[in-house]
Write an enzyme that holds these catalytic residues in place. Sequence first.
Site, short mmCIF file in Angstrom:
data_model
loop_
_atom_site.label_atom_id
_atom_site.label_comp_id
_atom_site.label_asym_id
_atom_site.label_seq_id
_atom_site.Cartn_x
_atom_site.Cartn_y
_atom_site.Cartn_z
N ASN A 12 37.51 30.47 34.02
CA ASN A 12 38.51 30.91 32.80
C ASN A 12 37.69 30.96 31.63
OD1 ASN A 12 37.69 28.07 32.38
ND2 ASN A 12 39.70 27.21 31.69
N CYS A 13 36.28 31.06 31.62
CA CYS A 13 35.36 31.34 30.55
C CYS A 13 35.65 32.97 30.37
CB CYS A 13 33.96 31.00 30.93
SG CYS A 13 32.93 31.51 29.76
#
Length: 122
Positions: A12-13
């Site tokens: 999710n970065c």
Amino acid sequence: MTAHWMMFGIKNCDTIKKARRFLEAAHIDYRFHDYRADGLSAECLQQFIDALGYQNLLNTRGTTWRKLSEAEREAITDADSAKTLMLAQPAMIKRPLLRAPDGTLLSGFSETTYQNFIQEKS
């Protein structure tokens, strides 16, 4: 077993997402290793530290670092203390890490750096 490109990080970065889009647009076949979903062994992290140095792996610009107390930040004085922290909190590792088929590692993402690294290693 054929060596292949590997990307390490947390899915999710935002920087991971940019790097993944770049690799896909460049038609680079790679495998993604998510520290949270897939785990991170002490041996694997030690290989990263040996190749890049703990200072280059420790993400001191992110929110996870900022959430540490001053005493916790000051306790990171060497590779062992940094490794302990990064194993406990993988978000502390700079992202992404890209490993070429020859085992060479690249930390962080920029299109130019990726282009040069891929060209050099392909």
